[in-house]
Enzyme design. Structure first.
Site, PDB file in Angstrom:
ATOM      1  N   TRP A   1       2.458   9.685 -61.629  1.00  0.00           N
ATOM      2  CA  TRP A   1       3.665  10.506 -61.644  1.00  0.00           C
ATOM      3  C   TRP A   1       4.904   9.734 -62.050  1.00  0.00           C
ATOM      4  O   TRP A   1       5.926  10.327 -62.363  1.00  0.00           O
ATOM      5  CB  TRP A   1       3.899  11.094 -60.244  1.00  0.00           C
ATOM      6  CG  TRP A   1       3.764  10.044 -59.174  1.00  0.00           C
ATOM      7  CD1 TRP A   1       2.630   9.773 -58.450  1.00  0.00           C
ATOM      8  CD2 TRP A   1       4.726   9.076 -58.763  1.00  0.00           C
ATOM      9  NE1 TRP A   1       2.834   8.706 -57.609  1.00  0.00           N
ATOM     10  CE2 TRP A   1       4.125   8.254 -57.787  1.00  0.00           C
ATOM     11  CE3 TRP A   1       6.049   8.812 -59.118  1.00  0.00           C
ATOM     12  CZ2 TRP A   1       4.777   7.190 -57.168  1.00  0.00           C
ATOM     13  CZ3 TRP A   1       6.710   7.758 -58.507  1.00  0.00           C
ATOM     14  CH2 TRP A   1       6.082   6.958 -57.542  1.00  0.00           C
TER      15      TRP A   1
ATOM     16  N   PRO B   1      -3.103  15.488 -64.894  1.00  0.00           N
ATOM     17  CA  PRO B   1      -1.857  14.816 -64.507  1.00  0.00           C
ATOM     18  C   PRO B   1      -1.782  14.631 -62.998  1.00  0.00           C
ATOM     19  O   PRO B   1      -2.542  15.250 -62.247  1.00  0.00           O
ATOM     20  CB  PRO B   1      -0.776  15.795 -64.990  1.00  0.00           C
ATOM     21  CG  PRO B   1      -1.435  17.125 -65.065  1.00  0.00           C
ATOM     22  CD  PRO B   1      -2.914  16.905 -65.260  1.00  0.00           C
TER      23      PRO B   1
ATOM     24  N   GLY C   1      -2.988   4.456 -62.601  1.00  0.00           N
ATOM     25  CA  GLY C   1      -2.634   4.750 -61.213  1.00  0.00           C
ATOM     26  C   GLY C   1      -2.848   3.508 -60.371  1.00  0.00           C
ATOM     27  O   GLY C   1      -2.840   2.382 -60.892  1.00  0.00           O
TER      28      GLY C   1
ATOM     29  N   GLU D   1      -5.518   1.145 -65.926  1.00  0.00           N
ATOM     30  CA  GLU D   1      -4.134   0.645 -65.981  1.00  0.00           C
ATOM     31  C   GLU D   1      -3.593   0.790 -64.569  1.00  0.00           C
ATOM     32  O   GLU D   1      -3.229   1.886 -64.150  1.00  0.00           O
ATOM     33  CB  GLU D   1      -3.286   1.470 -66.963  1.00  0.00           C
ATOM     34  CG  GLU D   1      -3.768   1.479 -68.404  1.00  0.00           C
ATOM     35  CD  GLU D   1      -3.433   0.207 -69.166  1.00  0.00           C
ATOM     36  OE1 GLU D   1      -2.757  -0.676 -68.592  1.00  0.00           O
ATOM     37  OE2 GLU D   1      -3.860   0.086 -70.320  1.00  0.00           O
TER      38      GLU D   1
ATOM     39  N   CYS E   1       5.439   0.498 -62.849  1.00  0.00           N
ATOM     40  CA  CYS E   1       4.320  -0.448 -62.773  1.00  0.00           C
ATOM     41  C   CYS E   1       4.723  -1.799 -63.340  1.00  0.00           C
ATOM     42  O   CYS E   1       4.307  -2.838 -62.840  1.00  0.00           O
ATOM     43  CB  CYS E   1       3.106   0.103 -63.508  1.00  0.00           C
ATOM     44  SG  CYS E   1       3.454   0.580 -65.205  1.00  0.00           S
TER      45      CYS E   1
HETATM   46  P1  NAD Z   1      -2.751   7.178 -57.656  1.00  0.00           P
HETATM   47  O1  NAD Z   1      -3.828   6.176 -57.810  1.00  0.00           O
HETATM   48  O2  NAD Z   1      -2.456   7.678 -56.296  1.00  0.00           O
HETATM   49  O3  NAD Z   1      -3.051   8.482 -58.532  1.00  0.00           O
HETATM   50  C1  NAD Z   1      -3.250   8.410 -59.914  1.00  0.00           C
HETATM   51  C2  NAD Z   1      -4.025   9.637 -60.373  1.00  0.00           C
HETATM   52  O4  NAD Z   1      -5.351   9.558 -59.860  1.00  0.00           O
HETATM   53  C3  NAD Z   1      -3.455  10.971 -59.900  1.00  0.00           C
HETATM   54  O5  NAD Z   1      -3.528  11.894 -60.961  1.00  0.00           O
HETATM   55  C4  NAD Z   1      -4.400  11.359 -58.768  1.00  0.00           C
HETATM   56  O6  NAD Z   1      -4.487  12.754 -58.564  1.00  0.00           O
HETATM   57  C5  NAD Z   1      -5.708  10.825 -59.301  1.00  0.00           C
HETATM   58  N1  NAD Z   1      -6.743  10.607 -58.270  1.00  0.00           N
HETATM   59  C6  NAD Z   1      -6.580  10.433 -56.941  1.00  0.00           C
HETATM   60  N2  NAD Z   1      -7.785  10.247 -56.346  1.00  0.00           N
HETATM   61  C7  NAD Z   1      -8.719  10.305 -57.326  1.00  0.00           C
HETATM   62  C8  NAD Z   1     -10.133  10.165 -57.357  1.00  0.00           C
HETATM   63  N3  NAD Z   1     -10.843   9.925 -56.252  1.00  0.00           N
HETATM   64  N4  NAD Z   1     -10.765  10.255 -58.542  1.00  0.00           N
HETATM   65  C9  NAD Z   1     -10.071  10.461 -59.685  1.00  0.00           C
HETATM   66  N5  NAD Z   1      -8.731  10.611 -59.724  1.00  0.00           N
HETATM   67  C10 NAD Z   1      -8.059  10.526 -58.562  1.00  0.00           C
HETATM   68  O7  NAD Z   1      -1.456   6.543 -58.342  1.00  0.00           O
HETATM   69  P2  NAD Z   1       0.010   7.137 -58.409  1.00  0.00           P
HETATM   70  O8  NAD Z   1       0.645   7.029 -57.061  1.00  0.00           O
HETATM   71  O9  NAD Z   1       0.016   8.448 -59.085  1.00  0.00           O
HETATM   72  O10 NAD Z   1       0.713   6.100 -59.396  1.00  0.00           O
HETATM   73  C11 NAD Z   1       1.331   4.914 -58.975  1.00  0.00           C
HETATM   74  C12 NAD Z   1       0.470   3.728 -59.334  1.00  0.00           C
HETATM   75  O11 NAD Z   1       0.221   3.736 -60.730  1.00  0.00           O
HETATM   76  C13 NAD Z   1       1.166   2.417 -59.065  1.00  0.00           C
HETATM   77  O12 NAD Z   1       0.242   1.504 -58.515  1.00  0.00           O
HETATM   78  C14 NAD Z   1       1.597   1.964 -60.451  1.00  0.00           C
HETATM   79  O13 NAD Z   1       1.791   0.580 -60.581  1.00  0.00           O
HETATM   80  C15 NAD Z   1       0.483   2.463 -61.281  1.00  0.00           C
HETATM   81  N6  NAD Z   1       0.879   2.587 -62.676  1.00  0.00           N
HETATM   82  C16 NAD Z   1       0.313   1.738 -63.578  1.00  0.00           C
HETATM   83  C17 NAD Z   1       0.689   1.800 -64.904  1.00  0.00           C
HETATM   84  C18 NAD Z   1       0.093   0.882 -65.939  1.00  0.00           C
HETATM   85  O14 NAD Z   1       0.223   1.170 -67.116  1.00  0.00           O
HETATM   86  N7  NAD Z   1      -0.557  -0.192 -65.576  1.00  0.00           N
HETATM   87  C19 NAD Z   1       1.622   2.761 -65.313  1.00  0.00           C
HETATM   88  C20 NAD Z   1       2.180   3.613 -64.363  1.00  0.00           C
HETATM   89  C21 NAD Z   1       1.775   3.521 -63.042  1.00  0.00           C
END
Ligand code: NAD
Length: 502
Positions: A148, A173, A223, A245, A279
């Site tokens: 997000w 998303p 994520g 990522e 991130c």
């Molecule tokens: P998150 O891991 O909580 O969620 C990411 C996505 O995964 C969401 O769409 C969520 O619904 C989905 N998800 C949740 N459980 C799942 C499952 N069991 N199976 C498949 N999908 C599932 O992360 P977030 O809070 O949305 O994002 C923040 C994190 O993302 C931070 O750690 C940040 O550093 C990282 N991030 C990394 C980058 C990069 O390019 N390296 C870019 C942006 C954010």
């Protein structure tokens, strides 16, 4: 368009969820929770659409993608407003990430043919009678799961490059920004006359899991590392390849010859913009001890104008559960002996966190070891750049980082164990479409953006065409002893000289 702003989804008895404005809790939109069957159906439609899309020429795909790019550009205010409502980030920041995403879509569209199309390679002496080519073929359907915090820039880094490489995409998303995801898919669908080349399935983690176990040919996940592990485990069921990522704990290293005013400006923006929910944001700062006091005085002065408030330079914390984590990191640092320069424990409110700058933060505190994802900076003095590099690399993450130095900036950057480093700026690499983006260690693997990002959504296809009779027939049972002898002589001439073991 479905389920944007105040248009509730027409889901009747189907389960739905709400996206909320993190600044005040208002409902921004209502979206369906896609079931496993619905995700599978979307992926099946995508496979059919991929036949059409993948069968187009690079030039045709370029035209569609550049049209999409223009549509997003012309409606940028609409998308920025939606992102502002769903994430809470200021509209200017929302626009900035869309600007960067637009540039990436254009770059991927324009460069796909040159990077992925057939290319001749030298066949070498042993196979001199062969004409050899390599080309990069689309995989079919790519599943994308996004976060997000940058709901446009981050998924478009996978979606734009996967589409340019000839794949169809099914995107799940984040549950915090479903409207933005739907908006992106709806505008692309308009451009391709309603064909389901790029679809969105909305929902929570379970919907993401359904996408992992569906018939996608690759899954690009952005994520947290914790979810990344679940994604990998789910994808393993079908041997589906993944890109991860994940998070980071990036540092900024500041040498004694750096421009301190500029370094402070960059550290402040790197650490506090998007309320620190980046991130590739700056979380740690290692400053040469000779300029440490000057740097801390400068950044504290610059930080005075920053306030987290509705309509302010810093927005709310998008995900309510993060508030407790941010507070626990600040409290742990203070309990272990850190000095509060600005902000501190009281800076953490119900929805907003005020900018917090801590110095002399013990290296074993969570403010140093874990991703904080809030508007905090841990600033520590170092005796040398050696020590700065050592401390920077003493993390299981390895996403990005920055260096401020006049003389040795690039040398220091090379020694940082991370996927990307900006010298004398922050996050500049993210805006260079030709550069790969991705991390090492717990920050994940695989690359989006640039030539590597295009190739990530393809498989390499090697072809040899025999253009003349071979000088020696090697791949035949008719090969005789004389040929074996000639081969041995030839390989000795080619590789047997110079370097021998003593
Ligand atoms: P998150 O891991 O909580 O969620 C990411 C996505 O995964 C969401 O769409 C969520 O619904 C989905 N998800 C949740 N459980 C799942 C499952 N069991 N199976 C498949 N999908 C599932 O992360 P977030 O809070 O949305 O994002 C923040 C994190 O993302 C931070 O750690 C940040 O550093 C990282 N991030 C990394 C980058 C990069 O390019 N390296 C870019 C942006 C954010």
């Amino acid at each position: 368009m479905t389920a944007t702003l105040d248009t509730p989804a027409a889901t009747e008895s189907k389960p739905t969820f709400e996206s909320l404005n993190p600044a005040n809790g208002d409902v921004v939109g209502v979206h369906p929770i896609a079931s496993k069957a619905e995700v599978d159906a979307a992926v099946a439609r995508a496979h059919e659409a991929a036949e059409w899309w993948g069968g187009l020429s690079f030039a045709d795909r370029e035209e569609y993608l550049l049209t999409w790019r223009s549509v997003i550009t012309r409606r940028i205010a609409q998308l920025a407003q939606l992102s502002h409502l769903e994430t809470g980030k200021p509209q200017g920041d929302a626009q900035l990430e869309i600007v960067m995403a637009i540039d990436h879509i254009a770059w991927a569209a324009k460069h796909a043919k040159k990077i992925l199309g057939p290319q001749k390679v030298k066949s070498g002496l042993l196979m001199a009678n062969q004409a050899s080519t390599v080309e990069y073929k689309s995989l079919g359907v790519v599943g994308v799961i996004g976060p997000w915090n940058y709901p446009v820039f981050t998924p478009v880094g996978s979606i734009g490059y996967a589409l340019a490489a000839g794949n169809a995409v099914v995107f799940k998303p984040s549950e915090y920004t479903p409207g933005v995801g739907q908006w992106l898919a709806d505008t692309f669908t308009e451009v391709v006359g309603g064909r389901p080349v790029f679809q969105v399935v909305t929902g929570l983690g379970e919907t993401g899991n359904a996408l992992c176990t569906s018939a996608v040919n690759k899954l690009a996940f952005t994520g947290s590392g914790a979810t990344g592990k679940k994604v990998m485990a789910a994808c393993a069921q079908n041997l589906t390849p993944v890109i991860i990522e994940a998070g980071g704990k990036d540092s900024m290293i500041i040498d004694q010859d750096a421009d301190i005013t500029k370094a402070a400006e960059a550290a402040l923006w790197g650490g506090m913009s998007n309320a620190g929910q980046t991130c590739i944001g700056t979380e740690r700062v290692y400053v040469h001890e000779k300029v440490f006091d000057k740097f801390v005085a400068e950044i504290s002065e610059q930080a005075k104008v920053l306030k987290a408030e509705p309509g302010g330079l810093i927005g709310p914390i998008t995900m309510p559960s993060q508030i407790g984590i941010i507070k626990s990191h600040i409290d742990d640092a203070i309990a272990k002996g850190a000095t509060v320069v600005t902000g501190g424990s009281d800076a953490v409110g119900e929805r907003f966190v005020q900018p917090t700058i801590l110095t002399n933060v013990p290296e074993n505190s969570t403010e140093i070891t874990e991703e904080t994802f809030g508007p905090t900076l841990a600033i520590n003095p170092v005796k040398s750049m050696e020590e700065a590099i050592e401390l920077t690399n003493a993390t299981r993450y390895g996403l990005a980082g920055a260096v401020f130095a006049k003389k040795n900036g690039v040398d220091i950057a090379r020694r940082v164990r991370s996927g990307m480093t900006s010298v004398n700026s922050v996050v500049a690499f993210a805006g260079v479409p030709a550069l790969p983006f991705g991390g090492v260690g717990d920050s994940g693997f695989g690359r989006i953006h640039g030539p590597d990002g295009l190739k990530e959504f393809t498989y390499a296809k090697a072809i040899t065409r025999q253009r003349m009779k071979p000088l020696m027939m090697l791949t035949s049972f008719a090969r005789d002893a004389k040929t074996d002898k000639n081969v041995a002589t030839m390989i000795t001439m080619m590789h047997g000289g110079k370097k021998t073991l003593k």
